[in-house]
Design an enzyme around this catalytic site. Structure first.
Site, mmCIF file in Angstrom:
data_model
loop_
_atom_site.group_PDB
_atom_site.id
_atom_site.type_symbol
_atom_site.label_atom_id
_atom_site.label_comp_id
_atom_site.label_asym_id
_atom_site.label_seq_id
_atom_site.Cartn_x
_atom_site.Cartn_y
_atom_site.Cartn_z
ATOM 1 N N CYS A 1 -7.103 -2.522 -3.629
ATOM 2 C CA CYS A 1 -7.184 -3.521 -4.633
ATOM 3 C C CYS A 1 -8.239 -3.085 -5.864
ATOM 4 O O CYS A 1 -9.354 -2.607 -5.206
ATOM 5 C CB CYS A 1 -7.756 -4.778 -4.005
ATOM 6 S SG CYS A 1 -8.217 -6.223 -4.828
ATOM 7 N N CYS B 1 -11.896 -5.545 -5.298
ATOM 8 C CA CYS B 1 -12.533 -5.094 -4.060
ATOM 9 C C CYS B 1 -12.666 -4.030 -3.192
ATOM 10 O O CYS B 1 -13.041 -3.607 -2.091
ATOM 11 C CB CYS B 1 -12.388 -6.416 -3.170
ATOM 12 S SG CYS B 1 -10.826 -6.439 -2.076
ATOM 13 N N CYS C 1 -4.564 -10.339 -2.492
ATOM 14 C CA CYS C 1 -5.384 -9.565 -1.601
ATOM 15 C C CYS C 1 -6.056 -10.443 -0.701
ATOM 16 O O CYS C 1 -6.490 -11.647 -0.924
ATOM 17 C CB CYS C 1 -6.478 -8.785 -2.433
ATOM 18 S SG CYS C 1 -7.851 -7.871 -1.583
ATOM 19 N N CYS D 1 -10.399 -10.566 -1.693
ATOM 20 C CA CYS D 1 -10.782 -11.023 -2.633
ATOM 21 C C CYS D 1 -9.975 -12.395 -3.218
ATOM 22 O O CYS D 1 -10.226 -12.941 -4.381
ATOM 23 C CB CYS D 1 -10.991 -10.155 -3.524
ATOM 24 S SG CYS D 1 -9.815 -9.427 -4.645
ATOM 25 N N CYS E 1 6.309 -5.920 -5.450
ATOM 26 C CA CYS E 1 6.684 -5.573 -6.716
ATOM 27 C C CYS E 1 5.231 -6.023 -7.429
ATOM 28 O O CYS E 1 4.768 -6.986 -7.555
ATOM 29 C CB CYS E 1 7.514 -6.486 -7.358
ATOM 30 S SG CYS E 1 7.795 -5.873 -9.139
#
Length: 170
Positions: free
Chosen positions: A88, A91, A136, A139, A159
């Site tokens: 991510c 984070c 995510c 976060c 995607c």
């Protein structure tokens, strides 16, 4: 009936309901499910909007924090074929293994599976129909969407917006 009897019955009911709830939680904890779920969840990662704006590029902020979408075929991660992990960009939580990446032809980095406890999903109705949004797990940043037209073994196509991720070589 005296004035204290209804209050006593209400207190008894509330005490019973509270004890039942605590008992159910304790049973779940002792069976291992509660402890595993708590231990498995990534620690939340929260910042103020000003901190997010400082941390992310304007495009990454628009995607991760405002659920925007990058233009197709613009992400350098489309051409990333090395062994490693996709994290991510907000984070740094590991999201996808490079072994699950495939070329979907859509213009966005695509994966057929995610790492354990890396993502969450929700229903996205922003375009009129229902799609499954991927975010995510740490976060809550918007990553993209998942569709059921992917390859085996899962049949799924995650995607993702490349700007919402960073690559970490193995």
């Amino acid at each position: 009936m005296t004035q204290t009897e209804p209050q006593s019955s209400r207190r008894s009911f509330l005490a019973f309901a509270g004890t039942a709830a605590i008992g159910a939680l304790a049973w779940q904890w002792m069976s291992g499910h509660g402890a595993a779920a708590i231990a498995a969840a990534p620690a939340p990662f929260k910042l103020s909007e000003a901190e997010w704006r400082k941390r992310l590029s304007p495009q990454a902020y628009a995607v991760l924090r405002q659920a925007s979408t990058e233009y197709p075929f613009t992400s350098p991660l489309n051409k990333e074929h090395r062994k490693g992990q996709f994290l991510c960009a907000g984070c740094a939580l590991p999201l996808y293994a490079s072994t699950t990446k495939f070329d979907s032809g859509t213009g966005w980095p695509s994966f057929y599976d995610h790492l354990p406890r890396a993502i969450g999903t929700s229903v996205d109705r922003s375009l009129g129909g229902a799609r499954t949004e991927v975010h995510c797990a740490r976060c809550a940043g918007h990553l993209g969407h998942v569709f059921d037209d992917g390859p085996r073994p899962t049949g799924l196509r995650y995607c993702m917006n490349g700007v919402a991720m960073q690559f970490e070589p193995a």
